[in-house]
Design an enzyme around this catalytic site. Structure first.
Site, mmCIF file in Angstrom:
data_model
loop_
_atom_site.group_PDB
_atom_site.id
_atom_site.type_symbol
_atom_site.label_atom_id
_atom_site.label_comp_id
_atom_site.label_asym_id
_atom_site.label_seq_id
_atom_site.Cartn_x
_atom_site.Cartn_y
_atom_site.Cartn_z
ATOM 1 N N ASP A 195 -32.098 22.580 -3.791
ATOM 2 C CA ASP A 195 -30.797 22.997 -3.267
ATOM 3 C C ASP A 195 -29.672 22.168 -3.876
ATOM 4 O O ASP A 195 -28.803 21.659 -3.178
ATOM 5 C CB ASP A 195 -30.784 22.910 -1.731
ATOM 6 N N GLU B 68 -29.155 28.058 6.029
ATOM 7 C CA GLU B 68 -28.875 26.634 5.859
ATOM 8 C C GLU B 68 -27.382 26.372 5.948
ATOM 9 O O GLU B 68 -26.947 25.377 6.511
ATOM 10 C CB GLU B 68 -29.419 26.161 4.499
ATOM 11 N N GLU B 69 -26.595 27.298 5.399
ATOM 12 C CA GLU B 69 -25.158 27.038 5.249
ATOM 13 C C GLU B 69 -24.432 26.836 6.569
ATOM 14 O O GLU B 69 -23.567 25.982 6.676
ATOM 15 C CB GLU B 69 -24.486 28.183 4.471
ATOM 16 N N HIS C 55 -19.776 27.261 -3.370
ATOM 17 C CA HIS C 55 -19.095 27.966 -2.264
ATOM 18 C C HIS C 55 -17.874 28.763 -2.711
ATOM 19 O O HIS C 55 -16.908 28.879 -1.943
ATOM 20 C CB HIS C 55 -18.651 26.975 -1.175
ATOM 21 N N ASP D 179 -26.016 28.191 -5.609
ATOM 22 C CA ASP D 179 -26.182 27.752 -4.217
ATOM 23 C C ASP D 179 -26.513 28.942 -3.341
ATOM 24 O O ASP D 179 -25.621 29.574 -2.804
ATOM 25 C CB ASP D 179 -24.912 27.046 -3.748
ATOM 26 N N HIS E 252 -32.723 27.439 0.293
ATOM 27 C CA HIS E 252 -32.171 28.299 1.345
ATOM 28 C C HIS E 252 -31.677 29.589 0.708
ATOM 29 O O HIS E 252 -31.004 29.585 -0.321
ATOM 30 C CB HIS E 252 -31.078 27.605 2.148
#
Lengths: 466, 466
Positions: free
Chosen positions: A364, A336-337, A433, A302, A290
């Protein structure tokens, strides 16, 4: 006669219990040697040239790529141009409507009423999707809980207060994704649960394996029938501090200020590029990750680096002059998130596409040193795939196991096999994140070995089919 | 009759070709379950408590531990006290005479004659064992070579000059130890080879996977029949710069200044601690690493953290109240880096000891995420050890392979099996023998998972024997 039968039965029983394994190992010696030799070239070039790592540097310079942001569009055009520059057969953008949430410039927390700690700042990060506080913030006492059950028991006692979810990431679990999964409900459902009992805001101990002052963001949800309250992550070390502080002084108050905003959906894109198969061009092998990230750090692990790994696989085919029999297609899924819109949109397209989606590989889980591949398929195919381990092992792939692929490629319903690339996970949740997820957190050899692992699997699929 | 015989033969052939594998998987279900459960506890406690990582912080505060240095003695007493504090059955120091070489405070290189680059400094590090330069340094032109053959061809042309060995670490090799091995002759033999042809000094491109300005030291040798010349590492980026500079200006000169010194041997120690076996106390399982380090960074990965992993294994047995049937002994070997004296001394002791050395495990490949164990033993034992993989896999050990253990435990000649712990190697050569090898380069979870892997293997050996 009896004796004949006995041995005949015994022999045949043994033969047939033994044969499947033998047959499953039947990739002929010459093919095996050739594949190993190609795998060696792939590994060597990937590690030596470090091209993907250089691309990641370029991508990280653009900044983080939250869905709907200007940066995400810049990154999309950068990837499209990069794919075009390497001479793929087709490169295109697939339009996708995505949610837009903007963090904006205010996310602060401070101890505003306390004998001992007044003025002490706490590091927080608004969760993606959260509403803002009023302009003068929300000031309230803090009630700490570890579980939703505990919250339920407190019930109305949290009314008018800030609920502080402080259940830690379990460091004792070897699988960091499992530890993450066991804590993440606080983030995803916390605002709903806290608001049920009249809380005015909620904060969550960052879901991370690292003890530092860096808050980790992520997606959160509201329930339309329950009031929406501001919801934010607090760094682990400040969570531990706050927990001690409110034990000392239960009437302590904190003031939270956030000015994040939700907007209507905006147009974005999946980025797609492919090399046409020389023999079975209507059989497609998808690989991708993603492309959106959170708006902290630069979304390096990520999922920037993994996206670039899948892009580089196609470029490696070009560099090594490998002409795949089947079509190999890189898909960089958007959103995606906080929506999975890109994956869903591609899945819809795949359902109706004239080409057959043979397999899809998702990357991922960061760009750490390779360990294995999860695969969702039938057991016969798994046995067959395991024949490839001596080849995949060139890039330190030690196993192929039944397991989940990833949210995006799982939307491709008719593929015969869905793969999830599994690198080592011990450092992933340190950066996930957060501002820690920067270019420096990616190690060039670990990333490039992952690229090689993905390229070898893609090559085997393109040559051998499924 | 013929038919009977045919099937009988076929059946028996199949049976016996099949049986060994079946028998090799015969660890009974209950034992397997129990071992898995213990392994889970080991992994969980090791990861959660991070005790070894805290110990490493203490050890790194002492500083690097070059054989014969004051620091190395401080570290030896620290380890002895630590072992005593955890309540081992015996803790002792085994005296070992070790070489003493001191880097001292001067190691500089500068471009001293050049139109373009005069005054440009180059980052170097004296190699362990090197003699000093004269007090006013050595000033000479630089001749770059990649191989000893190239040097031989140049012959007398290097007379009076500084030979610059610039063959790079091959980044294209997946095994970083292999890449290291293919470059390290420049360091170990370079001074001898250069002096053969009259060179006045020699410098070597640092043997590392990382492109930076940090020189990587290590051991070097002289040959008594050939003049001794100063020998030093130059950082990769300065090696690349120097290579370009002398192509532009072949008459460029550099001045090298080093004041390192060799001293007579001094007294040092192996640190040894053990838990007596409850049932077979005369069967010993050794585990350890080398406690000395180079005098750059703090020898965190090489080999401080691995030493501490092996110490923590014994402490974990205490913490989890595991009482081993066989004696488990941690040995911290002194002087692996520039003499192997500790390993040799322990080997001599093991030869004549009344106890039987059943197995020995060496940890000397850094404290990165675990991958497997090399083992030197017979094939039947390997088959048996492979039964343990489902248990070892709890700490992400994916394989057991025939392979080398390590320089120190290889001195224990009569052990039935010698193991080498193999963590991931992709980042190791970034830090090896350099200032990069500091506490921050060790990841707590990677280190603690390695501790767990070592503890599980030790536990299995102590319970099951060999």
């Amino acid at each position: 006669m009896k004796k004949i039968k006995l041995f005949k039965i015994l022999f045949l029983t043994f033969l047939f219990s033994y044969l499947p394994k033998t047959l499953a190992q039947s990739l002929d010696e010459k093919s095996l040697t050739n594949f190993k030799s190609t795998a060696d070239s792939i590994v060597s070039r990937s590690l030596f040239d470090q091209k993907g790592y250089e691309w990641l540097k370029e991508l990280c310079r653009i900044g983080p790529r939250l869905s709907g942001s200007e940066n995400s569009l810049k990154a999309i055009y950068w990837a499209k141009e990069k794919m075009e520059s390497i001479g793929l057969d087709s490169v295109w953008l697939q339009p996708v409507m995505v949610p837009k949430w903007v963090r904006n410039d205010i996310e602060t927390a401070i101890i505003s009423f306390s004998k001992k700690y007044k003025g002490r700042k706490l590091t927080i990060a608004s969760y993606g999707g959260s509403i803002a506080t009023p302009a003068n913030g929300i000031t309230a006492e803090v009630v700490e809980v570890k579980t939703f059950d505990e919250l339920k028991t407190l019930g109305d006692k949290v009314k008018g207060k800030i609920v502080f979810f402080n259940r830690p990431f379990d460091k004792g679990l070897v699988n960091t994704f499992e530890a993450y999964g066991k804590a993440v409900d606080q983030r995803t459902q916390g605002a709903i649960e806290a608001a049920k009992y009249g809380a005015v805001a909620s904060i969550v101990r960052s879901i991370t394996s690292k003890d530092d002052y860096v808050p980790h963001t992520g997606v959160m949800y509201y329930n339309d029938s329950i009031p929406k309250i501001p919801h934010a992550a607090i760094s682990v070390l400040d969570a531990e501090f706050l927990s001690r502080a409110i034990k000392e002084e239960p009437t302590l108050k904190i003031t939270i200020n956030m000015n994040c905003e939700n907007y209507p959906d905006v147009l974005s894109y999946n980025v797609i590029g492919e090399i046409k198969g020389s023999k079975f061009s209507n059989e497609v092998i998808v690989l991708g990750g993603h492309y959106d990230s959170w708006d902290k750090g630069c979304g390096a692990h990520d999922d920037g680096a993994p996206c670039i790994q899948t892009m580089e696989v196609l470029e490696l085919f070009k560099r090594l002059n490998l002409k795949p029999k089947r079509t190999i297609r890189c898909v960089l899924f958007i959103n995606e998130e906080n929506g999975l819109r890109g994956g869903i949109e591609y899945g819809k397209y795949a359902d109706t596409a004239k080409v057959k989606h043979l397999a899809a590989i998702e990357a991922d889980r960061g760009a750490f040193t390779p360990r294995g591949f999860n695969v969702t398929t039938d057991s016969t195919t798994i046995s067959r795939l395991k024949q490839w381990l001596p080849i995949l092992n060139k890039a330190h792939i030690d196993w192929i196991r039944p397991g989940g692929s990833g949210g995006d490629v799982a939307q491709i319903k008719n593929a015969k096999a869905l793969f999830g690339f599994v690198p080592d996970d011990q450092r992933y949740m340190d950066v996930h994140h957060s501002d820690n997820d920067d270019f420096e957190s990616v190690h060039p050899r670990e990333m490039q070995l992952g690229t090689a692992a993905l390229a070898i699997l893609t090559y085997l699929l393109s040559e051998e089919g499924l």
